[in-house]
Design a protein around this motif. Structure first.
Motif, PDB file in Angstrom:
ATOM      1  N   THR A  67      48.937  72.950  39.173  1.00 60.99           N
ATOM      2  CA  THR A  67      47.671  73.609  39.509  1.00 60.99           C
ATOM      3  C   THR A  67      47.040  72.812  40.647  1.00 60.99           C
ATOM      4  OG1 THR A  67      46.273  72.271  38.064  1.00 60.99           O
ATOM      5  CG2 THR A  67      47.349  74.175  37.055  1.00 60.99           C
ATOM      6  N   PRO A  68      46.058  73.366  41.362  1.00 60.30           N
ATOM      7  CA  PRO A  68      45.383  72.590  42.412  1.00 60.30           C
ATOM      8  C   PRO A  68      44.810  71.274  41.883  1.00 60.30           C
ATOM      9  CG  PRO A  68      44.790  74.885  42.616  1.00 60.30           C
ATOM     10  CD  PRO A  68      45.588  74.751  41.342  1.00 60.30           C
ATOM     11  N   LEU A  69      44.410  71.258  40.605  1.00 59.37           N
ATOM     12  CA  LEU A  69      43.890  70.048  39.995  1.00 59.37           C
ATOM     13  C   LEU A  69      44.932  68.928  39.983  1.00 59.37           C
ATOM     14  CD1 LEU A  69      41.148  69.405  38.570  1.00 59.37           C
ATOM     15  CD2 LEU A  69      42.361  69.729  36.436  1.00 59.37           C
ATOM     16  N   ASP A  70      46.204  69.293  39.865  1.00 62.34           N
ATOM     17  CA  ASP A  70      47.288  68.312  39.775  1.00 62.34           C
ATOM     18  C   ASP A  70      47.821  67.868  41.134  1.00 62.34           C
ATOM     19  OD1 ASP A  70      47.235  68.567  36.980  1.00 62.34           O
ATOM     20  OD2 ASP A  70      48.631  70.251  37.037  1.00 62.34           O
ATOM     21  N   SER A  71      47.423  68.527  42.221  1.00 63.63           N
ATOM     22  CA  SER A  71      47.951  68.155  43.532  1.00 63.63           C
ATOM     23  C   SER A  71      47.510  66.739  43.887  1.00 63.63           C
ATOM     24  CB  SER A  71      47.493  69.143  44.599  1.00 63.63           C
ATOM     25  OG  SER A  71      46.096  69.133  44.709  1.00 63.63           O
ATOM     26  N   ARG A  72      48.345  66.014  44.646  1.00 56.51           N
ATOM     27  CA  ARG A  72      48.077  64.621  44.982  1.00 56.51           C
ATOM     28  C   ARG A  72      48.687  64.315  46.336  1.00 56.51           C
ATOM     29  NH1 ARG A  72      52.808  61.686  43.679  1.00 56.51           N
ATOM     30  NH2 ARG A  72      54.316  63.014  42.672  1.00 56.51           N
ATOM     31  N   THR A  73      48.470  63.105  46.835  1.00 53.75           N
ATOM     32  CA  THR A  73      49.129  62.678  48.063  1.00 53.75           C
ATOM     33  C   THR A  73      50.080  61.536  47.745  1.00 53.75           C
ATOM     34  OG1 THR A  73      47.412  61.072  48.644  1.00 53.75           O
ATOM     35  CG2 THR A  73      47.159  63.314  49.524  1.00 53.75           C
ATOM     36  N   VAL A  74      51.075  61.377  48.612  1.00 49.80           N
ATOM     37  CA  VAL A  74      52.051  60.294  48.489  1.00 49.80           C
ATOM     38  C   VAL A  74      52.206  59.646  49.856  1.00 49.80           C
ATOM     39  CG1 VAL A  74      54.460  59.728  47.998  1.00 49.80           C
ATOM     40  CG2 VAL A  74      53.277  61.408  46.587  1.00 49.80           C
ATOM     41  N   GLY A  75      52.111  58.317  49.902  1.00 52.43           N
ATOM     42  CA  GLY A  75      52.332  57.589  51.141  1.00 52.43           C
ATOM     43  C   GLY A  75      51.089  57.196  51.901  1.00 52.43           C
ATOM     44  N   LEU A  76      49.912  57.476  51.361  1.00 58.94           N
ATOM     45  CA  LEU A  76      48.659  57.066  52.001  1.00 58.94           C
ATOM     46  C   LEU A  76      48.148  55.787  51.345  1.00 58.94           C
ATOM     47  CD1 LEU A  76      46.802  60.500  52.207  1.00 58.94           C
ATOM     48  CD2 LEU A  76      48.223  59.410  53.935  1.00 58.94           C
ATOM     49  N   ALA A  77      47.233  55.122  51.994  1.00 55.05           N
ATOM     50  CA  ALA A  77      46.644  53.916  51.415  1.00 55.05           C
ATOM     51  C   ALA A  77      45.129  54.049  51.400  1.00 55.05           C
ATOM     52  CB  ALA A  77      47.063  52.684  52.212  1.00 55.05           C
ATOM     53  N   MET A 118      44.522  64.038  60.275  1.00 56.08           N
ATOM     54  CA  MET A 118      44.591  65.208  59.442  1.00 56.08           C
ATOM     55  C   MET A 118      46.049  65.577  59.206  1.00 56.08           C
ATOM     56  SD  MET A 118      41.427  67.698  60.505  1.00 56.08           S
ATOM     57  CE  MET A 118      42.463  68.542  61.614  1.00 56.08           C
ATOM     58  N   ARG A 119      46.855  65.473  60.240  1.00 54.57           N
ATOM     59  CA  ARG A 119      48.273  65.804  60.057  1.00 54.57           C
ATOM     60  C   ARG A 119      48.918  64.895  59.022  1.00 54.57           C
ATOM     61  NH1 ARG A 119      48.402  65.697  65.879  1.00 54.57           N
ATOM     62  NH2 ARG A 119      47.874  67.772  66.599  1.00 54.57           N
ATOM     63  N   THR A 120      48.577  63.599  59.080  1.00 55.76           N
ATOM     64  CA  THR A 120      49.148  62.642  58.127  1.00 55.76           C
ATOM     65  C   THR A 120      48.713  62.975  56.706  1.00 55.76           C
ATOM     66  OG1 THR A 120      49.136  60.932  59.824  1.00 55.76           O
ATOM     67  CG2 THR A 120      49.304  60.191  57.547  1.00 55.76           C
ATOM     68  N   PHE A 121      47.432  63.260  56.530  1.00 57.81           N
ATOM     69  CA  PHE A 121      46.930  63.611  55.195  1.00 57.81           C
ATOM     70  C   PHE A 121      47.600  64.889  54.703  1.00 57.81           C
ATOM     71  CE2 PHE A 121      44.103  65.905  52.338  1.00 57.81           C
ATOM     72  CZ  PHE A 121      43.837  64.941  51.380  1.00 57.81           C
ATOM     73  N   ASN A 122      47.588  65.930  55.517  1.00 55.05           N
ATOM     74  CA  ASN A 122      48.179  67.200  55.095  1.00 55.05           C
ATOM     75  C   ASN A 122      49.662  67.051  54.759  1.00 55.05           C
ATOM     76  OD1 ASN A 122      45.725  68.471  55.369  1.00 55.05           O
ATOM     77  ND2 ASN A 122      46.190  69.395  57.349  1.00 55.05           N
ATOM     78  N   ALA A 123      50.396  66.231  55.516  1.00 55.79           N
ATOM     79  CA  ALA A 123      51.826  66.029  55.252  1.00 55.79           C
ATOM     80  C   ALA A 123      52.058  65.252  53.966  1.00 55.79           C
ATOM     81  CB  ALA A 123      52.474  65.309  56.429  1.00 55.79           C
ATOM     82  N   ALA A 124      51.075  64.467  53.538  1.00 58.12           N
ATOM     83  CA  ALA A 124      51.228  63.647  52.333  1.00 58.12           C
ATOM     84  C   ALA A 124      50.942  64.410  51.048  1.00 58.12           C
ATOM     85  CB  ALA A 124      50.306  62.436  52.421  1.00 58.12           C
ATOM     86  N   ILE A 125      50.408  65.623  51.145  1.00 55.87           N
ATOM     87  CA  ILE A 125      50.043  66.389  49.948  1.00 55.87           C
ATOM     88  C   ILE A 125      51.302  66.847  49.207  1.00 55.87           C
ATOM     89  CG2 ILE A 125      48.940  68.498  49.079  1.00 55.87           C
ATOM     90  CD1 ILE A 125      46.953  68.238  51.405  1.00 55.87           C
ATOM     91  N   ARG A 126      51.303  66.588  47.906  1.00 55.40           N
ATOM     92  CA  ARG A 126      52.358  67.063  47.026  1.00 55.40           C
ATOM     93  C   ARG A 126      51.715  68.025  46.043  1.00 55.40           C
ATOM     94  NH1 ARG A 126      54.233  65.054  50.660  1.00 55.40           N
ATOM     95  NH2 ARG A 126      55.781  63.405  50.790  1.00 55.40           N
TER      96      ARG A 126
END
Length: 115
Positions: free
Chosen positions: A13-23, A1-9
């Motif tokens: 808008t909330p619709l545009d939020s994404r993650t970076v660095g996950l596979a 969960m920490r990894t996912f939460n840290a990857a959120i950019r």
């Protein structure tokens, strides 16, 4: 969960939020996992629909582009609906196509499994 939460950019808008660095990365609607209880459900990929559907024979066997049946691979429902409907979509048609050809596909799959 920490990894996912840290990857959120965050996005505009909330619709545009994404993650970076996950596979693989989540391309949109990324929101922090913050409020327990948490749970997980195993998921398996599948085809829900295709633009033109897969080609099948009368026994619901999926056919190659050369028209050769693929052993042990059957279709029913929306994925093979264009074989019946041609182009377009008929509301409720998938239910009938799924019921009729699901029965045929089930019978054929069982026969294949027993062979």
């Amino acid at each position: 969960m920490r990894t996912f939460n840290a990857a959120i950019r965050p996005g505009a808008t909330p619709l545009d939020s994404r993650t970076v660095g996950l596979a693989p990365d989540k391309s949109r609607l990324a929101q922090p996992l913050a409020t327990p209880p948490f749970g997980a459900i195993p998921m398996r990929p599948g085809i829900t629909s295709t633009n033109q559907g897969v080609r099948v024979d009368r026994r619901t066997r999926i056919l190659t582009t050369a028209g050769v049946p693929l052993p042990g691979l059957y279709a029913a429902g929306v994925v093979m609906a264009p074989n019946i409907l041609g182009r377009g979509y008929l509301a409720g048609g998938a239910m009938t196509i799924g019921a009729v050809f699901g029965r045929i596909a089930g019978r054929e799959a069982a026969a294949h499994a027993l062979a």
